[in-house]
Scaffold this active site. Structure first.
Site, short mmCIF file in Angstrom:
data_model
loop_
_atom_site.label_atom_id
_atom_site.label_comp_id
_atom_site.label_asym_id
_atom_site.label_seq_id
_atom_site.Cartn_x
_atom_site.Cartn_y
_atom_site.Cartn_z
N LYS A 55 0.81 -1.22 0.00
CA LYS A 55 0.00 0.00 0.00
C LYS A 55 0.85 1.26 0.00
CE LYS A 55 -4.54 0.29 2.01
NZ LYS A 55 -5.24 0.19 0.76
N PHE A 56 1.96 1.23 0.74
CA PHE A 56 2.84 2.39 0.75
C PHE A 56 3.78 2.39 -0.46
CE2 PHE A 56 7.13 3.97 1.91
CZ PHE A 56 6.85 5.33 1.82
N TRP A 57 4.52 1.30 -0.64
CA TRP A 57 5.56 1.31 -1.67
C TRP A 57 5.00 1.46 -3.08
CZ3 TRP A 57 10.10 2.97 -0.97
CH2 TRP A 57 10.69 2.86 0.29
N ASN A 74 19.29 4.59 6.69
CA ASN A 74 19.61 3.46 7.57
C ASN A 74 19.00 3.68 8.95
OD1 ASN A 74 20.77 1.04 8.35
ND2 ASN A 74 22.87 1.68 7.91
N PHE A 75 19.05 2.64 9.77
CA PHE A 75 18.59 2.68 11.17
C PHE A 75 17.12 3.05 11.30
CE2 PHE A 75 23.20 3.78 11.15
CZ PHE A 75 23.65 2.57 11.65
N LEU A 76 16.31 2.61 10.35
CA LEU A 76 14.85 2.74 10.49
C LEU A 76 14.41 1.79 11.60
CD1 LEU A 76 11.91 3.36 9.70
CD2 LEU A 76 12.14 1.67 7.86
N CYS A 77 13.79 2.34 12.63
CA CYS A 77 13.41 1.51 13.77
C CYS A 77 12.16 2.06 14.45
CB CYS A 77 14.57 1.47 14.77
SG CYS A 77 14.25 0.37 16.17
N LYS A 120 1.54 -0.23 12.94
CA LYS A 120 0.59 0.89 12.99
C LYS A 120 0.86 1.88 11.87
CE LYS A 120 0.44 0.69 18.09
NZ LYS A 120 -0.87 0.04 18.20
N LEU A 140 3.57 3.41 11.13
CA LEU A 140 4.49 4.51 11.47
C LEU A 140 5.67 4.57 10.51
CD1 LEU A 140 5.12 4.83 15.33
CD2 LEU A 140 4.51 6.64 13.70
N ALA A 141 6.11 3.39 10.03
CA ALA A 141 7.29 3.35 9.16
C ALA A 141 7.09 4.22 7.91
CB ALA A 141 7.65 1.92 8.80
N THR A 166 19.42 -0.73 2.14
CA THR A 166 19.34 -2.20 2.09
C THR A 166 18.31 -2.65 3.11
OG1 THR A 166 21.09 -2.40 3.76
CG2 THR A 166 21.77 -2.54 1.47
N LEU A 205 26.17 0.15 5.90
CA LEU A 205 26.45 -0.34 7.25
C LEU A 205 25.24 -1.01 7.89
CD1 LEU A 205 28.41 2.81 8.35
CD2 LEU A 205 29.35 0.63 7.55
S1 NHW Z 1 16.68 -2.26 7.10
C1 NHW Z 1 16.30 -2.36 8.81
C2 NHW Z 1 14.91 -1.93 9.10
N1 NHW Z 1 14.67 -2.02 10.54
C3 NHW Z 1 14.36 -3.14 11.19
O1 NHW Z 1 14.18 -4.19 10.62
C4 NHW Z 1 14.27 -3.02 12.70
C5 NHW Z 1 13.19 -3.86 13.30
N2 NHW Z 1 11.91 -3.54 12.68
C6 NHW Z 1 11.24 -2.37 12.87
O2 NHW Z 1 11.68 -1.48 13.59
C7 NHW Z 1 17.88 -0.91 7.06
C8 NHW Z 1 9.93 -2.22 12.13
O3 NHW Z 1 9.47 -3.50 11.78
C9 NHW Z 1 10.06 -1.35 10.85
C10 NHW Z 1 8.72 -1.37 10.11
C11 NHW Z 1 10.37 0.08 11.25
C12 NHW Z 1 11.14 -1.86 9.91
N3 NHW Z 1 12.37 -0.77 4.70
O4 NHW Z 1 4.91 0.86 10.32
P1 NHW Z 1 4.48 -0.36 9.61
C13 NHW Z 1 17.15 0.40 6.95
O5 NHW Z 1 16.99 1.08 7.95
C14 NHW Z 1 7.26 -1.23 5.00
C15 NHW Z 1 11.41 -0.13 4.02
O6 NHW Z 1 3.10 -0.84 9.86
P2 NHW Z 1 6.40 -1.84 11.20
C16 NHW Z 1 16.67 0.84 5.61
C17 NHW Z 1 6.33 -2.40 4.73
O7 NHW Z 1 6.68 -3.02 3.49
N4 NHW Z 1 10.09 -0.35 4.19
O8 NHW Z 1 5.50 -1.58 9.89
C18 NHW Z 1 15.36 1.61 5.68
C19 NHW Z 1 4.98 -1.71 4.71
O9 NHW Z 1 4.80 -0.99 3.49
P3 NHW Z 1 3.90 -1.66 2.30
C20 NHW Z 1 9.75 -1.25 5.13
O10 NHW Z 1 6.83 -3.25 11.19
C21 NHW Z 1 14.92 2.02 4.31
C22 NHW Z 1 5.15 -0.66 5.81
O11 NHW Z 1 6.58 -0.45 5.98
C23 NHW Z 1 10.70 -1.94 5.89
O12 NHW Z 1 5.74 -1.32 12.40
C24 NHW Z 1 13.63 2.83 4.33
C25 NHW Z 1 4.58 -1.15 7.13
O13 NHW Z 1 4.73 -0.11 8.06
C26 NHW Z 1 12.05 -1.68 5.64
N5 NHW Z 1 13.05 -2.30 6.30
O14 NHW Z 1 7.72 -0.94 10.94
C27 NHW Z 1 13.23 3.28 2.97
N6 NHW Z 1 10.05 -2.75 6.74
O15 NHW Z 1 3.97 -0.72 1.15
C28 NHW Z 1 14.01 4.50 2.52
C29 NHW Z 1 8.74 -2.58 6.52
O16 NHW Z 1 4.54 -2.99 2.01
C30 NHW Z 1 13.53 5.01 1.17
N7 NHW Z 1 8.54 -1.69 5.56
O17 NHW Z 1 2.52 -1.83 2.87
C31 NHW Z 1 14.28 6.22 0.68
C32 NHW Z 1 13.88 7.47 1.45
C33 NHW Z 1 14.72 8.69 1.06
C34 NHW Z 1 14.43 9.17 -0.33
C35 NHW Z 1 15.24 10.45 -0.70
C36 NHW Z 1 15.03 10.99 -2.17
#
Ligand code: NHW
Length: 396
Positions: free
Chosen positions: A11-13, A144-147, A155, A157-158, A180, A396
């Protein structure tokens, strides 16, 4: 269907300028930016709205107390393996290093805190980088460091955090990003695998990171992974400040052969590769005859917390970073990297199958891990993607 990521809705991506799964078959789409930049006057001026109990909070990493809060958020809520046995434990010094490269933007260190308690409950960050894709050097943000705190998951929030960092990156007139993730999103430019080389096999087996091989005893396993006490290559030594120019030259000419790679200058090399205790280690080979710097290798330090083990609380892991073998065979250079990592008491040495790494992994007794790492670009298309061996970028 559930196992087919391309069939799942996002829905988001689906609303974002990223390669969409449905476009994979369309070979007519050009490489490069997916959408053009907007005039800066059209970039949204106000932060995106958050649920009422929360507020945005730009993090000042000079502030030790704030850095401790960020460290704690990540130490308790950041990435875990599929079986929830280990969780990344980035150190405070590492976070400062990772988040403050040359010309970093403080506004890209984005926290969310509870209005009442002021407790940090979510975070996302970006740092500026020049990344080359084919012959196009692009200013990007590395995200990086999305958390999100475990109690606030699912909910949506991401997506708010991602939109907000995107807005703040746009405010700097930057329109592309690299990141990544272990999860599949629309759409990876490539998918890599981690390989692991045991340095302290007994501990790795005790904590459940690895298993005793079939027909193996512990003492045979320890012998299998034994390494010499000191590096073998003559002239192998730690990188120093005086080496920055030589290392930059080596790296630039080496990374030029990859399809996607950072465009490092001397300031970047000084920041990203000059050794910092327990953060980043770099070694080079200085020819004993000519004193020329001929080869280079590096790794960064990212421990993992061991969850639920009575004896051990952390695994000390080294991650292969940038390596350039010109005169010394790559396998020999990386063997010396393993030797110094063992000397420094690391338990395991990890490497992705990027760049030329396939050329030493099996020979140096790395084993394939079960985790995959997907690489993404935001608002930049690379038709048909690339192979891990065409990727010269380590995040990283
Ligand atoms: S990857 C590490 C990410 N962090 C973790 O895995 C830590 C543990 N998990 C969490 O904290 C390195 C939560 O599960 C997170 C999601 C926050 C991951 N990347 O809030 P909702 C990075 O930091 C999508 C991107 O309900 P949640 C890279 C998911 O597909 N999207 O989920 C970060 C869905 O969207 P969809 C991710 O579990 C890059 C939506 O979030 C994702 O409470 C960021 C659900 O949201 C991920 N790793 O929170 C993108 N994980 O469309 C940067 C889930 O599928 C883009 N989702 O419905 C570029 C921005 C800058 C552009 C500049 C021009």
């Amino acid at each position: 269907l559930a196992n087919n990521p391309s069939a799942r809705r996002h829905k988001f991506w689906e609303t974002q300028p990223v390669g969409q799964f449905r476009d994979l078959a369309d070979g007519s789409l050009p490489d490069g930016a997916i959408e053009p930049p907007s005039p800066l006057s059209e970039v949204r001026a106000d932060p995106y709205p958050l649920p009422a109990a929360f507020e945005w909070f730009t993090c000042d990493l000079d502030d030790d107390a704030l850095l401790a809060d960020l460290y704690a958020l990540l130490a308790h809520n950041y990435v875990e393996d599929d079986e929830n046995m280990f969780r990344f434990n980035y150190s405070p010094a590492f976070l400062r290093w990772a988040l403050r490269p040359p010309s970093f933007f403080r506004a890209w260190h984005i926290g969310v805190r509870a209005k009442e308690s002021k407790k940090l409950v979510a975070f996302i960050s970006g740092v500026p980088a020049r990344i080359r894709a084919r012959d196009d050097v692009v200013r990007m943000a590395e995200i990086n460091f999305l958390c999100v705190h475990k109690k606030l998951r699912s909910k949506r929030l991401a997506p708010v955090l991602i939109r907000e960092v995107t807005r703040r990156v746009h405010q700097e007139n930057i329109w592309q990003a690299a990141y990544t993730a272990g999860v599949v999103l629309p759409t990876p430019i490539t998918t890599c695998r981690y390989w692991h080389r045991s340095l302290n096999p007994k501990k790795l087996i005790d904590v459940g990171f690895s298993r005793l091989g079939p027909r193996m005893t512990m003492s045979r396993t320890v012998r299998l992974y034994k390494l010499p006490d000191a590096p073998l290559t003559p002239g192998f030594r730690q990188m120093e400040l005086r080496d920055v120019a030589a290392v930059t030259r080596l790296l630039r000419s080496y990374l030029a052969r990859y399809v996607v790679a950072p465009d490092f200058d001397e300031l970047d090399v000084e920041h990203w590769l000059l050794p910092q205790e327990d953060v980043v280690d770099s070694y080079l080979v200085e020819s004993p005859e000519t004193h020329e710097v001929t080869d280079f290798c590096s790794f960064y330090t990212l421990p993992s917390s061991v969850l639920n083990n009575a004896t051990y609380s952390t695994l000390k892991a080294a991650y292969s970073y940038y390596n350039v073998a010109v005169k010394t065979p790559l396998q020999q250079l990386m063997n010396d990297a393993l030797i110094v990592a063992k000397q420094k008491n690391y338990d395991v040495f990890n490497a992705l199958d990027v760049m030329e790494n396939e050329g030493f992994l099996k020979e140096l007794k790395f084993g394939p891990g079960d985790g995959q790492l997907h690489y993404y670009l935001y608002n930049y298309r690379i038709r048909n993607g690339i192979k891990p061996s065409e990727l010269g970028l380590v995040l990283l």
